[in-house]
Design an enzyme around this catalytic site. Structure first.
Site, short mmCIF file in Angstrom:
data_model
loop_
_atom_site.label_atom_id
_atom_site.label_comp_id
_atom_site.label_asym_id
_atom_site.label_seq_id
_atom_site.Cartn_x
_atom_site.Cartn_y
_atom_site.Cartn_z
N TYR A 109 0.82 -1.24 -0.12
CA TYR A 109 -0.17 -0.03 -0.02
C TYR A 109 0.77 1.12 0.08
O TYR A 109 2.00 1.29 0.78
CB TYR A 109 -0.82 0.01 1.35
CG TYR A 109 -1.79 1.43 1.41
CD1 TYR A 109 -2.88 1.35 0.87
CD2 TYR A 109 -1.09 2.39 2.14
CE1 TYR A 109 -3.73 2.65 1.12
CE2 TYR A 109 -1.85 3.36 2.27
CZ TYR A 109 -3.14 3.59 1.58
OH TYR A 109 -3.95 4.90 1.80
N GLU A 197 -3.65 7.40 -4.05
CA GLU A 197 -3.60 6.28 -3.57
C GLU A 197 -3.46 5.07 -4.38
O GLU A 197 -3.95 4.87 -5.39
CB GLU A 197 -4.83 5.92 -2.65
CG GLU A 197 -4.59 4.68 -1.79
CD GLU A 197 -6.19 4.32 -1.09
OE1 GLU A 197 -6.26 4.55 0.18
OE2 GLU A 197 -7.13 4.01 -1.50
#
Length: 386
Positions: A109, A197
Protein backbone atom coordinates in the site's frame (compact mmCIF):
# COMPACT_ATOMS: atom_id res chain seq x y z
CA UNK A 1 -13.23 15.92 -7.21
CA UNK A 2 -12.46 12.23 -7.70
CA UNK A 3 -11.09 10.58 -10.82
CA UNK A 4 -11.90 7.16 -12.19
CA UNK A 5 -9.21 4.50 -11.99
CA UNK A 6 -8.51 4.59 -15.73
CA UNK A 7 -8.14 8.39 -15.62
CA UNK A 8 -5.77 8.20 -12.65
CA UNK A 9 -3.69 5.59 -14.44
CA UNK A 10 -3.41 7.82 -17.49
CA UNK A 11 -1.82 10.44 -15.23
CA UNK A 12 0.39 7.78 -13.64
CA UNK A 13 1.70 6.76 -17.03
CA UNK A 14 2.39 10.39 -17.96
CA UNK A 15 4.53 10.71 -14.81
CA UNK A 16 6.39 7.42 -15.26
CA UNK A 17 4.52 5.15 -12.83
CA UNK A 18 4.17 1.63 -14.25
CA UNK A 19 0.57 0.35 -14.61
CA UNK A 20 -0.93 -2.76 -16.25
CA UNK A 21 -1.89 -2.46 -19.90
CA UNK A 22 -5.57 -1.60 -20.03
CA UNK A 23 -8.32 0.28 -21.87
CA UNK A 24 -11.70 1.75 -20.84
CA UNK A 25 -14.85 0.55 -22.57
CA UNK A 26 -18.47 1.67 -22.62
CA UNK A 27 -20.14 -1.47 -23.99
CA UNK A 28 -19.65 -5.21 -23.78
CA UNK A 29 -18.62 -5.53 -27.42
CA UNK A 30 -16.14 -2.69 -27.02
CA UNK A 31 -14.71 -4.38 -23.92
CA UNK A 32 -14.22 -7.61 -25.86
CA UNK A 33 -12.48 -5.75 -28.68
CA UNK A 34 -10.19 -4.01 -26.17
CA UNK A 35 -9.32 -7.36 -24.58
CA UNK A 36 -8.34 -8.85 -27.95
CA UNK A 37 -6.34 -5.71 -28.69
CA UNK A 38 -4.46 -6.06 -25.39
CA UNK A 39 -3.72 -9.72 -26.12
CA UNK A 40 -3.13 -12.45 -23.57
CA UNK A 41 -5.36 -15.18 -22.20
CA UNK A 42 -6.78 -13.65 -18.99
CA UNK A 43 -8.18 -10.22 -18.24
CA UNK A 44 -9.85 -8.35 -15.40
CA UNK A 45 -12.96 -6.22 -15.93
CA UNK A 46 -13.27 -3.39 -13.40
CA UNK A 47 -16.38 -1.27 -12.84
CA UNK A 48 -15.44 2.42 -12.92
CA UNK A 49 -17.14 4.11 -9.98
CA UNK A 50 -15.95 6.64 -7.40
CA UNK A 51 -15.89 4.18 -4.52
CA UNK A 52 -13.60 1.76 -2.78
CA UNK A 53 -14.54 -1.82 -2.03
CA UNK A 54 -15.43 -2.65 -5.65
CA UNK A 55 -13.91 -6.12 -5.47
CA UNK A 56 -16.00 -7.23 -2.51
CA UNK A 57 -19.12 -5.78 -4.18
CA UNK A 58 -18.67 -7.76 -7.40
CA UNK A 59 -17.31 -4.85 -9.40
CA UNK A 60 -14.02 -6.57 -10.31
CA UNK A 61 -14.40 -9.70 -12.46
CA UNK A 62 -11.70 -12.07 -13.75
CA UNK A 63 -12.29 -13.32 -17.29
CA UNK A 64 -10.60 -16.29 -18.97
CA UNK A 65 -11.79 -15.49 -22.48
CA UNK A 66 -12.84 -12.50 -24.54
CA UNK A 67 -16.41 -13.81 -24.41
CA UNK A 68 -16.30 -13.72 -20.60
CA UNK A 69 -14.94 -10.15 -20.82
CA UNK A 70 -17.96 -9.13 -22.91
CA UNK A 71 -20.38 -10.92 -20.58
CA UNK A 72 -18.88 -9.28 -17.48
CA UNK A 73 -18.93 -5.84 -19.09
CA UNK A 74 -22.55 -6.26 -20.21
CA UNK A 75 -23.51 -7.27 -16.68
CA UNK A 76 -21.74 -4.31 -15.05
CA UNK A 77 -22.44 -1.48 -17.51
CA UNK A 78 -25.84 0.07 -16.81
CA UNK A 79 -26.02 -1.35 -13.29
CA UNK A 80 -25.56 0.41 -9.95
CA UNK A 81 -22.72 -0.89 -7.81
CA UNK A 82 -23.39 -0.87 -4.06
CA UNK A 83 -20.25 -0.86 -1.92
CA UNK A 84 -19.57 -0.11 1.74
CA UNK A 85 -18.67 3.44 0.66
CA UNK A 86 -21.38 4.17 -1.91
CA UNK A 87 -24.51 4.16 0.24
CA UNK A 88 -27.59 2.01 -0.26
CA UNK A 89 -28.43 3.46 -3.70
CA UNK A 90 -25.01 2.62 -5.13
CA UNK A 91 -23.26 4.35 -8.01
CA UNK A 92 -23.95 4.00 -11.74
CA UNK A 93 -21.51 1.99 -13.83
CA UNK A 94 -21.16 3.57 -17.27
CA UNK A 95 -17.61 2.48 -18.04
CA UNK A 96 -15.41 -0.53 -17.32
CA UNK A 97 -11.64 -0.87 -17.41
CA UNK A 98 -10.29 -3.97 -19.17
CA UNK A 99 -6.77 -4.90 -18.09
CA UNK A 100 -4.29 -7.70 -18.64
CA UNK A 101 -3.70 -10.04 -15.69
CA UNK A 102 -0.20 -10.94 -14.52
CA UNK A 103 1.29 -13.06 -11.75
CA UNK A 104 1.84 -11.20 -8.49
CA UNK A 105 4.30 -11.91 -5.69
CA UNK A 106 3.28 -9.28 -3.10
CA UNK A 107 0.71 -6.55 -2.48
CA UNK A 108 1.74 -3.27 -0.82
CA UNK A 109 0.00 0.00 0.00
CA UNK A 110 1.28 3.49 -0.85
CA UNK A 111 -0.39 6.91 -0.74
CA UNK A 112 0.48 10.60 -0.70
CA UNK A 113 -1.87 13.22 0.70
CA UNK A 114 -2.03 16.75 2.03
CA UNK A 115 -1.92 16.70 5.84
CA UNK A 116 -3.57 20.00 6.77
CA UNK A 117 -2.65 19.67 10.43
CA UNK A 118 1.08 19.85 9.73
CA UNK A 119 0.81 21.78 6.43
CA UNK A 120 2.88 19.04 4.78
CA UNK A 121 2.54 16.36 2.16
CA UNK A 122 2.66 13.01 3.92
CA UNK A 123 3.44 9.60 2.44
CA UNK A 124 1.82 6.54 4.01
CA UNK A 125 2.75 2.93 3.23
CA UNK A 126 2.19 -0.59 4.48
CA UNK A 127 3.38 -4.07 3.64
CA UNK A 128 -0.24 -5.16 4.23
CA UNK A 129 -1.68 -3.82 0.97
CA UNK A 130 -4.92 -4.97 -0.57
CA UNK A 131 -8.65 -4.70 0.01
CA UNK A 132 -8.48 -4.73 3.82
CA UNK A 133 -6.08 -1.81 4.36
CA UNK A 134 -8.74 -0.03 6.46
CA UNK A 135 -8.73 -2.97 8.88
CA UNK A 136 -4.96 -2.81 9.07
CA UNK A 137 -5.09 0.88 9.97
CA UNK A 138 -7.78 0.28 12.60
CA UNK A 139 -6.46 -2.90 14.22
CA UNK A 140 -2.68 -2.79 13.69
CA UNK A 141 -1.73 0.87 13.13
CA UNK A 142 1.92 0.06 13.83
CA UNK A 143 2.01 -1.55 10.38
CA UNK A 144 1.36 1.83 8.74
CA UNK A 145 4.58 3.67 7.83
CA UNK A 146 4.66 7.41 7.18
CA UNK A 147 6.96 10.33 6.45
CA UNK A 148 6.30 14.06 6.13
CA UNK A 149 7.84 16.04 3.32
CA UNK A 150 9.32 19.50 3.87
CA UNK A 151 7.95 21.88 1.22
CA UNK A 152 11.35 23.58 1.11
CA UNK A 153 13.44 20.45 0.60
CA UNK A 154 10.96 18.17 -1.15
CA UNK A 155 11.04 14.38 -1.01
CA UNK A 156 14.50 13.16 0.03
CA UNK A 157 16.09 9.86 -0.99
CA UNK A 158 16.60 8.80 2.63
CA UNK A 159 12.84 9.10 3.22
CA UNK A 160 11.97 6.74 0.38
CA UNK A 161 14.72 4.36 1.59
CA UNK A 162 13.16 4.26 5.06
CA UNK A 163 9.79 3.42 3.53
CA UNK A 164 11.40 0.77 1.31
CA UNK A 165 13.14 -0.86 4.29
CA UNK A 166 9.83 -0.91 6.16
CA UNK A 167 8.16 -2.62 3.19
CA UNK A 168 10.91 -5.23 2.91
CA UNK A 169 12.25 -3.95 -0.41
CA UNK A 170 15.92 -3.87 -1.41
CA UNK A 171 18.21 -3.25 -4.36
CA UNK A 172 16.45 -2.33 -7.61
CA UNK A 173 13.07 -2.43 -5.91
CA UNK A 174 14.22 0.27 -3.50
CA UNK A 175 15.23 2.47 -6.43
CA UNK A 176 11.93 1.73 -8.18
CA UNK A 177 9.98 2.77 -5.08
CA UNK A 178 11.94 6.03 -4.91
CA UNK A 179 11.08 6.78 -8.55
CA UNK A 180 7.40 6.06 -7.90
CA UNK A 181 7.32 8.29 -4.81
CA UNK A 182 9.07 11.11 -6.69
CA UNK A 183 6.53 10.80 -9.50
CA UNK A 184 3.62 10.82 -7.03
CA UNK A 185 5.02 13.91 -5.29
CA UNK A 186 5.47 15.76 -8.60
CA UNK A 187 1.99 14.77 -9.77
CA UNK A 188 0.38 15.86 -6.51
CA UNK A 189 2.05 19.29 -6.66
CA UNK A 190 1.71 19.84 -10.42
CA UNK A 191 -2.02 19.07 -10.51
CA UNK A 192 -2.97 20.42 -7.05
CA UNK A 193 -4.18 17.05 -5.84
CA UNK A 194 -5.44 16.29 -2.34
CA UNK A 195 -4.60 12.59 -2.35
CA UNK A 196 -3.05 9.84 -4.45
CA UNK A 197 -3.55 6.23 -3.41
CA UNK A 198 -2.10 3.03 -4.86
CA UNK A 199 -3.74 -0.02 -3.33
CA UNK A 200 -2.29 -2.37 -4.14
CA UNK A 201 1.17 -1.43 -5.29
CA UNK A 202 2.25 -4.89 -6.40
CA UNK A 203 5.56 -6.67 -6.78
CA UNK A 204 5.29 -8.86 -9.88
CA UNK A 205 6.84 -12.31 -10.22
CA UNK A 206 9.64 -10.62 -12.16
CA UNK A 207 10.31 -8.33 -9.18
CA UNK A 208 8.91 -5.15 -10.79
CA UNK A 209 6.77 -2.58 -8.92
CA UNK A 210 3.44 -1.72 -10.54
CA UNK A 211 0.34 0.28 -9.58
CA UNK A 212 -2.45 -2.28 -9.84
CA UNK A 213 -5.07 0.24 -8.69
CA UNK A 214 -5.14 4.04 -8.64
CA UNK A 215 -7.22 6.61 -6.81
CA UNK A 216 -6.84 10.37 -7.14
CA UNK A 217 -8.67 13.17 -5.35
CA UNK A 218 -8.35 16.70 -6.75
CA UNK A 219 -8.66 19.97 -4.84
CA UNK A 220 -11.83 21.55 -6.28
CA UNK A 221 -10.50 25.03 -5.55
CA UNK A 222 -7.65 24.49 -8.02
CA UNK A 223 -9.68 23.15 -10.94
CA UNK A 224 -9.73 26.55 -12.65
CA UNK A 225 -5.98 26.15 -13.19
CA UNK A 226 -6.26 22.63 -14.62
CA UNK A 227 -8.89 22.48 -17.39
CA UNK A 228 -7.53 19.08 -18.44
CA UNK A 229 -8.36 17.66 -15.02
CA UNK A 230 -11.67 19.52 -14.79
CA UNK A 231 -12.66 17.87 -18.08
CA UNK A 232 -12.39 14.46 -16.40
CA UNK A 233 -15.26 15.20 -13.99
CA UNK A 234 -18.01 12.57 -14.05
CA UNK A 235 -21.13 14.26 -12.66
CA UNK A 236 -23.02 10.95 -12.76
CA UNK A 237 -20.85 9.78 -9.83
CA UNK A 238 -21.68 12.81 -7.68
CA UNK A 239 -24.66 13.90 -5.60
CA UNK A 240 -27.11 15.59 -8.05
CA UNK A 241 -27.85 18.32 -5.50
CA UNK A 242 -24.16 19.13 -5.11
CA UNK A 243 -23.77 19.25 -8.90
CA UNK A 244 -26.74 21.64 -9.18
CA UNK A 245 -25.28 23.78 -6.38
CA UNK A 246 -22.07 24.33 -8.34
CA UNK A 247 -24.09 25.66 -11.27
CA UNK A 248 -25.54 28.36 -8.98
CA UNK A 249 -22.22 29.08 -7.24
CA UNK A 250 -23.49 27.63 -3.95
CA UNK A 251 -21.46 25.61 -1.46
CA UNK A 252 -23.61 22.57 -0.68
CA UNK A 253 -22.97 19.23 1.02
CA UNK A 254 -25.70 16.66 1.61
CA UNK A 255 -26.02 15.32 5.18
CA UNK A 256 -28.40 12.79 6.73
CA UNK A 257 -30.75 14.88 8.91
CA UNK A 258 -34.21 16.43 8.59
CA UNK A 259 -33.52 20.17 9.02
CA UNK A 260 -32.52 21.95 5.83
CA UNK A 261 -30.09 24.83 6.42
CA UNK A 262 -29.49 27.96 4.35
CA UNK A 263 -26.77 30.25 5.72
CA UNK A 264 -24.49 32.96 4.38
CA UNK A 265 -20.87 32.34 5.34
CA UNK A 266 -19.05 29.03 5.87
CA UNK A 267 -18.20 29.73 9.52
CA UNK A 268 -21.76 30.74 10.36
CA UNK A 269 -23.01 27.65 8.52
CA UNK A 270 -20.80 25.37 10.63
CA UNK A 271 -21.97 27.11 13.81
CA UNK A 272 -25.59 26.67 12.71
CA UNK A 273 -25.09 22.92 12.27
CA UNK A 274 -23.52 22.72 15.73
CA UNK A 275 -26.40 24.56 17.41
CA UNK A 276 -28.99 22.37 15.67
CA UNK A 277 -27.18 19.32 17.04
CA UNK A 278 -26.98 20.97 20.46
CA UNK A 279 -30.77 21.15 20.65
CA UNK A 280 -31.31 17.58 19.50
CA UNK A 281 -31.84 18.08 15.77
CA UNK A 282 -30.03 16.68 12.74
CA UNK A 283 -29.01 18.99 9.87
CA UNK A 284 -29.87 17.77 6.38
CA UNK A 285 -27.19 19.77 4.61
CA UNK A 286 -24.44 22.35 4.69
CA UNK A 287 -25.41 25.26 2.44
CA UNK A 288 -23.51 28.53 2.17
CA UNK A 289 -25.19 31.02 -0.18
CA UNK A 290 -22.31 33.49 0.15
CA UNK A 291 -22.09 37.09 1.25
CA UNK A 292 -23.78 38.67 -1.77
CA UNK A 293 -27.07 36.81 -1.43
CA UNK A 294 -29.70 37.54 -4.10
CA UNK A 295 -33.34 36.51 -4.53
CA UNK A 296 -32.28 34.19 -7.37
CA UNK A 297 -29.69 32.49 -5.16
CA UNK A 298 -32.18 32.13 -2.32
CA UNK A 299 -34.71 30.51 -4.70
CA UNK A 300 -32.06 28.13 -6.02
CA UNK A 301 -31.06 27.30 -2.45
CA UNK A 302 -34.65 26.49 -1.46
CA UNK A 303 -35.01 24.22 -4.48
CA UNK A 304 -31.84 22.37 -3.49
CA UNK A 305 -33.00 21.94 0.10
CA UNK A 306 -36.45 20.73 -0.91
CA UNK A 307 -35.00 18.20 -3.36
CA UNK A 308 -34.08 16.17 -0.27
CA UNK A 309 -37.23 14.27 0.72
CA UNK A 310 -35.96 13.81 4.27
CA UNK A 311 -36.23 17.55 5.02
CA UNK A 312 -39.06 18.34 7.44
CA UNK A 313 -38.20 21.98 8.24
CA UNK A 314 -35.90 24.71 6.94
CA UNK A 315 -33.69 27.02 9.01
CA UNK A 316 -32.52 30.21 7.31
CA UNK A 317 -29.72 31.95 9.22
CA UNK A 318 -28.53 35.17 7.56
CA UNK A 319 -26.19 37.86 8.79
CA UNK A 320 -26.85 41.01 6.78
CA UNK A 321 -23.57 42.79 6.35
CA UNK A 322 -22.89 43.36 2.67
CA UNK A 323 -26.60 42.90 1.85
CA UNK A 324 -29.27 44.56 3.99
CA UNK A 325 -31.65 42.27 5.89
CA UNK A 326 -34.79 43.87 4.44
CA UNK A 327 -33.59 42.97 0.93
CA UNK A 328 -32.80 39.44 2.11
CA UNK A 329 -36.29 39.15 3.62
CA UNK A 330 -37.82 40.26 0.32
CA UNK A 331 -35.76 37.62 -1.45
CA UNK A 332 -36.85 34.91 0.98
CA UNK A 333 -40.52 35.86 0.56
CA UNK A 334 -40.22 35.84 -3.22
CA UNK A 335 -38.39 32.52 -3.18
CA UNK A 336 -40.94 30.83 -0.90
CA UNK A 337 -43.75 32.01 -3.20
CA UNK A 338 -41.88 30.87 -6.32
CA UNK A 339 -40.83 27.47 -5.01
CA UNK A 340 -44.07 26.75 -3.18
CA UNK A 341 -42.57 25.72 0.14
CA UNK A 342 -45.03 23.67 2.19
CA UNK A 343 -42.88 22.75 5.20
CA UNK A 344 -42.09 25.04 8.18
CA UNK A 345 -39.45 27.72 7.56
CA UNK A 346 -37.69 29.41 10.48
CA UNK A 347 -35.75 32.58 9.66
CA UNK A 348 -33.16 34.32 11.80
CA UNK A 349 -31.95 37.68 10.47
CA UNK A 350 -29.22 39.73 12.10
CA UNK A 351 -27.31 42.79 10.98
CA UNK A 352 -28.22 45.83 8.93
CA UNK A 353 -31.99 46.54 8.89
CA UNK A 354 -32.71 43.27 10.74
CA UNK A 355 -35.84 44.65 12.44
CA UNK A 356 -37.31 45.77 9.15
CA UNK A 357 -36.53 42.38 7.64
CA UNK A 358 -38.31 40.58 10.47
CA UNK A 359 -41.36 42.84 10.05
CA UNK A 360 -41.54 41.98 6.36
CA UNK A 361 -41.43 38.25 7.17
CA UNK A 362 -44.17 38.55 9.81
CA UNK A 363 -46.40 40.56 7.47
CA UNK A 364 -45.91 38.28 4.46
CA UNK A 365 -48.84 35.98 5.30
CA UNK A 366 -46.61 33.00 4.56
CA UNK A 367 -45.67 30.13 6.88
CA UNK A 368 -42.48 31.89 7.94
CA UNK A 369 -41.43 31.95 11.59
CA UNK A 370 -38.96 34.67 12.59
CA UNK A 371 -36.45 34.05 15.40
CA UNK A 372 -34.71 36.50 17.70
CA UNK A 373 -31.31 34.78 17.74
CA UNK A 374 -29.58 31.57 16.64
CA UNK A 375 -30.53 29.60 19.75
CA UNK A 376 -34.18 30.57 19.31
CA UNK A 377 -34.04 29.69 15.63
CA UNK A 378 -32.48 26.27 16.27
CA UNK A 379 -35.03 25.41 18.97
CA UNK A 380 -37.93 26.38 16.70
CA UNK A 381 -36.51 24.47 13.73
CA UNK A 382 -35.92 21.31 15.79
CA UNK A 383 -39.45 21.49 17.19
CA UNK A 384 -40.92 22.10 13.72
CA UNK A 385 -39.03 19.11 12.26
CA UNK A 386 -40.50 16.87 14.94
Amino acid sequence: MNLHEYQAKQLFEAYGVSVPSGQPAGTGSEARAKALQLGGERWVVKAQVHSGGRGKAGGVVLANSSVEVEQAADRLIGSRLVTHQSGAEGLPVNTVLVEEVGELARELYLSALVDRGSARVIFMASAEGGMDIEDVAAKTPEKILSCKISPAAGLQAYQSREIAFGLGLAGEQMLALHRIMVAMYRLLLDKDLSQIEINPLVVTQEGQLMALDAKINVDDNALYAHPDIAGMRDAAQEDPAETAAREHDLSYVTLNGTIGCMVNGAGLAMATLDVIKLYGGEPANFLDVGGGTTAAKVAAAFKLILSDRKVKAVLVNIFGGIVRCNLIAEGIIAAVKEVGVTIPVVVRLEGTNAEEGRRLLDASGLALTSASDLDDAAKKAVEAAR
